[in-house]
Write an enzyme that holds these catalytic residues in place. Structure first.
Site, PDB file in Angstrom:
ATOM      1  N   GLU A  43       0.832  -1.207   0.000  1.00  0.00           N
ATOM      2  CA  GLU A  43       0.000   0.000   0.000  1.00  0.00           C
ATOM      3  C   GLU A  43       0.867   1.259   0.000  1.00  0.00           C
ATOM      4  O   GLU A  43       0.569   2.235  -0.675  1.00  0.00           O
ATOM      5  CB  GLU A  43      -0.939   0.030   1.207  1.00  0.00           C
ATOM      6  N   TYR A 126      -6.746   5.847   4.736  1.00  0.00           N
ATOM      7  CA  TYR A 126      -6.873   4.967   3.570  1.00  0.00           C
ATOM      8  C   TYR A 126      -6.104   3.659   3.801  1.00  0.00           C
ATOM      9  O   TYR A 126      -6.647   2.562   3.644  1.00  0.00           O
ATOM     10  CB  TYR A 126      -6.360   5.669   2.297  1.00  0.00           C
ATOM     11  N   ASP A 144      -9.921   6.710  -1.409  1.00  0.00           N
ATOM     12  CA  ASP A 144      -8.812   7.459  -1.996  1.00  0.00           C
ATOM     13  C   ASP A 144      -9.313   8.108  -3.284  1.00  0.00           C
ATOM     14  O   ASP A 144     -10.528   8.172  -3.516  1.00  0.00           O
ATOM     15  CB  ASP A 144      -7.621   6.528  -2.263  1.00  0.00           C
TER      16      ASP A 144
END
Ligand code: SF4
Length: 344
Positions: A43, A126, A144
């Site tokens: 991520e 997020y 996002d």
């Protein structure tokens, strides 16, 4: 907008996305795992980097630092080295600090709870939502830019995405379409946003929810999302001196947080004694997210051993050479400069 998603009229949209994802999920290495450490690294790596550009970096990083403990025990400069080429080095520094946080505060076990994940250095809402939903069946949408774009188009919603309330607004909107399997739903939205509902020229004819998309039916996909505030990049001039002799040159590690935190750079000033050794000046430009940089680099070739010895002993610079400099991380323009000097 206040709705329980179990009774939402829009749940079928999320379900369509799930079945589309079931057949079309991108085959990515981190899709084969639910290891929160790997999901976290991926991520962060892919936050500002396209999958195709970051995949090798991700694989190399995981190979060298396969778990939280290995990362926490590594030297920061080595972590930075493995981040080389990805840019936004503060992400690497934060990852390293957060791994130590996990070792110290969570006995080396990655926290499972959204609120706890959020406490890790450099982890925002997020990322915390993505990790908790993918690895621990958490129920938060990973909102996002993809969510902003897809949802504002589906609902032809003109809520301004530069508004400070955009995150909470689109989180609620996501709640309307979100099915029980939030982990897969979040990944479906990531894939739809990057492969189909692209910022420009979305591939609406291939979209699994085109029947439900208001912007598509109105032929107004390019009107969404609405963004009014543009952050204007400011100009900044920098001066460097590439002080070198017989293949060796001087560097130091940046200390301030302003830009390029912890990366290595050339001297930014020289004494008057060195000025006659300036052999040429090169000007390069470089763009950062909020800065347009103009960088002037003077090549200072010292052909006097006495002057070189005096300057290096009076200043706290590291003497390096081309070979050894590969072991350090430099800002892109300085890295390019070193590479080009090697060719000259
Ligand atoms: S129909 Fe087009 S605009 Fe609407 S969600 Fe799908 S790709 Fe995006």
């Amino acid at each position: 907008m206040e709705k329980d998603n179990k009774t939402s009229d829009f749940l079928h949209i999320g379900n369509k996305l799930l079945s589309w994802y079931g057949k079309n999920a991108r085959d990515l290495p981190f899709r084969q795992t639910k290891d929160p450490y790997k999901i976290w690294i991926c991520e962060i790596v892919f936050q500002q980097t396209r999958i195709s550009q970051g995949l090798n970096h991700y694989n190399n990083f995981i190979k060298r630092f396969p778990d939280v403990k290995t990362l926490a025990e590594a030297e920061e400069n080595e972590v930075l080295l493995y981040w080389k080429g990805l840019g936004y080095y503060s992400r690497a520094i934060n990852i390293h600090k957060a791994s130590q946080q996990i070792m110290n505060d969570y006995h080396g076990v990655f926290p499972a709870d959204y609120e706890e994940i959020l406490k890790l250095k450099g982890v925002g809402k997020y990322t915390a939502a993505a990790i908790s939903s993918i690895c621990f069946d958490g129920k938060m949408p990973a909102v996002d830019g993809n969510f902003y774009r897809v949802l504002s188009r589906i609902f032809a919603d003109d809520f301004d995405i530069s508004n400070s309330r955009a995150f909470s607004y689109f989180s609620q909107l996501a709640g309307l379409v979100m099915p029980e399997n939030v982990g897969d739903f979040n990944q479906a939205m990531m894939d739809l946003g990057s492969e189909i509902c692209k910022p420009k020229n979305p591939l609406c004819s291939e979209c699994p929810v085109n029947d439900d998309c208001l912007a598509f039916s109105l032929d107004k996909t390019s009107d969404y999302p609405v963004k009014t505030k543009k952050v204007k990049a400011s100009d900044l001039s920098l001066k460097y001196y590439f002080v070198h002799r017989n293949g060796q040159f001087l560097i130091r590690q940046r200390k301030d947080d302003f830009i390029w935190k912890k990366l290595f750079e050339f001297p930014t000033a020289i004494s008057a004694e060195l000025e006659p050794f300036i052999k040429g000046v090169k000007t390069v430009t470089h763009k950062l997210t909020h800065k347009n940089l103009t960088i002037e680099i003077s090549s200072v070739e010292i052909d006097s051993e006495a002057v070189w010895n005096r300057f290096t002993s009076e200043n706290e610079y590291i003497i390096t050479d081309f070979e050894a400099s590969h072991e350090k991380s430099f800002p892109k323009p300085l890295e390019n400069y070193i590479q080009n000097s090697l060719k000259d």
